[in-house]
Design an enzyme around this catalytic site. Structure first.
Site, PDB file in Angstrom:
ATOM      1  N   ARG A  33      -4.939   9.088   5.211  1.00  0.00           N
ATOM      2  CA  ARG A  33      -3.612   8.506   5.003  1.00  0.00           C
ATOM      3  C   ARG A  33      -2.923   8.192   6.338  1.00  0.00           C
ATOM      4  O   ARG A  33      -1.843   7.621   6.338  1.00  0.00           O
ATOM      5  CB  ARG A  33      -2.707   9.527   4.335  1.00  0.00           C
ATOM      6  CG  ARG A  33      -2.605   9.707   2.839  1.00  0.00           C
ATOM      7  CD  ARG A  33      -2.022   8.664   2.020  1.00  0.00           C
ATOM      8  NE  ARG A  33      -1.081   9.060   0.984  1.00  0.00           N
ATOM      9  CZ  ARG A  33      -1.362   9.573  -0.185  1.00  0.00           C
ATOM     10  NH1 ARG A  33      -2.579   9.914  -0.509  1.00  0.00           N
ATOM     11  NH2 ARG A  33      -0.399   9.769  -1.062  1.00  0.00           N
TER      12      ARG A  33
ATOM     13  N   ARG B  59       4.431   5.656 -14.858  1.00  0.00           N
ATOM     14  CA  ARG B  59       3.203   6.463 -14.858  1.00  0.00           C
ATOM     15  C   ARG B  59       3.503   7.884 -15.348  1.00  0.00           C
ATOM     16  O   ARG B  59       4.538   8.446 -15.053  1.00  0.00           O
ATOM     17  CB  ARG B  59       2.638   6.524 -13.438  1.00  0.00           C
ATOM     18  CG  ARG B  59       1.408   7.398 -13.319  1.00  0.00           C
ATOM     19  CD  ARG B  59       0.555   7.019 -12.153  1.00  0.00           C
ATOM     20  NE  ARG B  59       1.019   7.549 -10.887  1.00  0.00           N
ATOM     21  CZ  ARG B  59       0.378   7.353  -9.726  1.00  0.00           C
ATOM     22  NH1 ARG B  59      -0.714   6.635  -9.682  1.00  0.00           N
ATOM     23  NH2 ARG B  59       0.866   7.856  -8.621  1.00  0.00           N
TER      24      ARG B  59
ATOM     25  N   ARG C  89       5.481  12.989 -12.678  1.00  0.00           N
ATOM     26  CA  ARG C  89       5.354  13.780 -11.454  1.00  0.00           C
ATOM     27  C   ARG C  89       6.704  13.929 -10.758  1.00  0.00           C
ATOM     28  O   ARG C  89       7.526  13.014 -10.796  1.00  0.00           O
ATOM     29  CB  ARG C  89       4.368  13.087 -10.501  1.00  0.00           C
ATOM     30  CG  ARG C  89       2.928  13.409 -10.806  1.00  0.00           C
ATOM     31  CD  ARG C  89       1.944  12.542 -10.071  1.00  0.00           C
ATOM     32  NE  ARG C  89       2.237  12.297  -8.667  1.00  0.00           N
ATOM     33  CZ  ARG C  89       1.431  11.619  -7.854  1.00  0.00           C
ATOM     34  NH1 ARG C  89       0.284  11.153  -8.297  1.00  0.00           N
ATOM     35  NH2 ARG C  89       1.757  11.409  -6.602  1.00  0.00           N
TER      36      ARG C  89
ATOM     37  N   LYS D  73      -5.813   3.408  -7.177  1.00  0.00           N
ATOM     38  CA  LYS D  73      -6.950   4.105  -6.548  1.00  0.00           C
ATOM     39  C   LYS D  73      -7.545   5.161  -7.490  1.00  0.00           C
ATOM     40  O   LYS D  73      -8.758   5.241  -7.644  1.00  0.00           O
ATOM     41  CB  LYS D  73      -6.509   4.814  -5.243  1.00  0.00           C
ATOM     42  CG  LYS D  73      -5.905   3.897  -4.202  1.00  0.00           C
ATOM     43  CD  LYS D  73      -5.563   4.640  -2.914  1.00  0.00           C
ATOM     44  CE  LYS D  73      -4.485   5.691  -3.043  1.00  0.00           C
ATOM     45  NZ  LYS D  73      -3.136   5.156  -3.351  1.00  0.00           N
TER      46      LYS D  73
ATOM     47  N   ARG E  64       7.957   7.264  -0.534  1.00  0.00           N
ATOM     48  CA  ARG E  64       6.488   7.236  -0.439  1.00  0.00           C
ATOM     49  C   ARG E  64       6.004   5.849  -0.019  1.00  0.00           C
ATOM     50  O   ARG E  64       5.050   5.724   0.746  1.00  0.00           O
ATOM     51  CB  ARG E  64       5.858   7.625  -1.783  1.00  0.00           C
ATOM     52  CG  ARG E  64       5.864   9.135  -2.009  1.00  0.00           C
ATOM     53  CD  ARG E  64       5.613   9.485  -3.452  1.00  0.00           C
ATOM     54  NE  ARG E  64       4.277   9.163  -3.904  1.00  0.00           N
ATOM     55  CZ  ARG E  64       3.956   8.923  -5.171  1.00  0.00           C
ATOM     56  NH1 ARG E  64       4.886   8.949  -6.117  1.00  0.00           N
ATOM     57  NH2 ARG E  64       2.718   8.658  -5.494  1.00  0.00           N
TER      58      ARG E  64
HETATM   59  P1  AMP Z   1      -1.108  11.066  -4.187  1.00  0.00           P
HETATM   60  O1  AMP Z   1      -1.437  11.759  -5.459  1.00  0.00           O
HETATM   61  O2  AMP Z   1      -2.314  10.546  -3.460  1.00  0.00           O
HETATM   62  O3  AMP Z   1      -0.024  10.034  -4.342  1.00  0.00           O
HETATM   63  O4  AMP Z   1      -0.511  12.210  -3.213  1.00  0.00           O
HETATM   64  C1  AMP Z   1       0.657  12.912  -3.563  1.00  0.00           C
HETATM   65  C2  AMP Z   1       1.255  13.550  -2.306  1.00  0.00           C
HETATM   66  O5  AMP Z   1       0.314  14.479  -1.744  1.00  0.00           O
HETATM   67  C3  AMP Z   1       1.578  12.583  -1.173  1.00  0.00           C
HETATM   68  O6  AMP Z   1       2.832  11.960  -1.330  1.00  0.00           O
HETATM   69  C4  AMP Z   1       1.544  13.537   0.021  1.00  0.00           C
HETATM   70  O7  AMP Z   1       2.705  14.352   0.069  1.00  0.00           O
HETATM   71  C5  AMP Z   1       0.372  14.440  -0.320  1.00  0.00           C
HETATM   72  N1  AMP Z   1      -0.912  13.906   0.177  1.00  0.00           N
HETATM   73  C6  AMP Z   1      -1.979  13.495  -0.565  1.00  0.00           C
HETATM   74  N2  AMP Z   1      -2.985  13.081   0.223  1.00  0.00           N
HETATM   75  C7  AMP Z   1      -2.555  13.230   1.500  1.00  0.00           C
HETATM   76  C8  AMP Z   1      -3.136  12.966   2.771  1.00  0.00           C
HETATM   77  N3  AMP Z   1      -4.379  12.459   2.896  1.00  0.00           N
HETATM   78  N4  AMP Z   1      -2.386  13.243   3.874  1.00  0.00           N
HETATM   79  C9  AMP Z   1      -1.155  13.766   3.779  1.00  0.00           C
HETATM   80  N5  AMP Z   1      -0.540  14.016   2.618  1.00  0.00           N
HETATM   81  C10 AMP Z   1      -1.228  13.760   1.479  1.00  0.00           C
END
Ligand code: AMP
Length: 215
Positions: A88, A127, A162, A13, A173
């Site tokens: 999400r 990554r 990360r 994404k 996740r």
């Molecule tokens: P990402 O970079 O999109 O993988 O997001 C990293 C982390 O941020 C996720 O595992 C969640 O803990 C939090 N996070 C990001 N976007 C959301 C969302 N829309 N709703 C809830 N938690 C989020």
């Protein structure tokens, strides 16, 4: 363009969103990037979100909706936006629907990037991400390493793994994705906004989006 990008962590994404911003000035809005920035800056939002993120749990919907309500009203969103990692959960999607009506914004589509689980697992463990919260460029030790090991090509900051990309957090996740986020595919199908793209290359995803947009 005004798009939602759906897909498991590691589906691509962020990479697709970054490439799409080059096409028409639409901005990438990544809730993950915003939250990591807040954690790094030590803000109240960051302090609240940090524990959930480290475990690979979702941050509460109320925090996310607060961020998005403000972000979508910033002037740079007028040309278009690519929602990366939001919504999400079904409650977030329902709240977003109301918010967009309130702001008079119409979405073009929700793109489900569907990538096999083996590819996702391999990508997430390899990554690497730029540690500068203003940059957060994405690399991969196998397919797209930085020119100088451990150093971001774009801004020169350290490139790191990360904290939520340990094997344990990754598997959590992915479970969270299946349980809470995958139901959004049905939600946007009912809304008549869904396209699904089975592709592991960002170029193929972008081609499919442009075709659908009639470009
Ligand atoms: P990402 O970079 O999109 O993988 O997001 C990293 C982390 O941020 C996720 O595992 C969640 O803990 C939090 N996070 C990001 N976007 C959301 C969302 N829309 N709703 C809830 N938690 C989020």
């Amino acid at each position: 363009m005004k798009l939602i990008l759906l897909g498991a962590p590691g589906a691509g994404k962020g990479t697709v969103a970054k490439q799409l911003t080059q096409l028409d000035g639409s901005v990438q809005i990544s809730t993950g990037d915003i939250l990591r920035g807040a954690v790094q800056a030590g803000t109240d939002l960051g302090k609240e979100a940090e524990g959930y993120m480290k475990r690979g749990d979702l941050v509460p919907d109320s925090l996310i909706m607060g961020i998005m309500e403000n972000r979508l009203q910033e002037p740079d969103c007028q040309k278009g936006f690519l929602l990366d990692g939001f919504p999400r959960t079904i409650p977030q999607a329902e709240e977003l629907k109301k918010l967009l009506v309130k702001l008079g914004i119409e979405l073009d589509m929700a793109v489900n990037i569907d990538v096999p689980r083996e590819v996702i697992l391999d990508r997430l463990t390899t990554r690497r991400t730029c540690s500068n919260s203003e940059c957060q460029a994405i690399y991969n030790v196998k397919s797209h390493p930085p020119k100088k090991e451990g150093v971001c090509d774009k801004c020169g900051s350290p490139v790191i793994q990360r904290e939520d990309e340990t094997e344990e957090a990754i598997s959590h996740r992915l479970e969270t994705y299946n349980e809470k986020t995958a139901p959004l595919i049905g939600f946007y199908e009912k809304e008549g906004l869904l396209i699904t793209v089975n592709a592991t290359s960002s170029e193929a995803v972008i081609d499919a989006i442009q075709k659908k947009l009639g470009k």
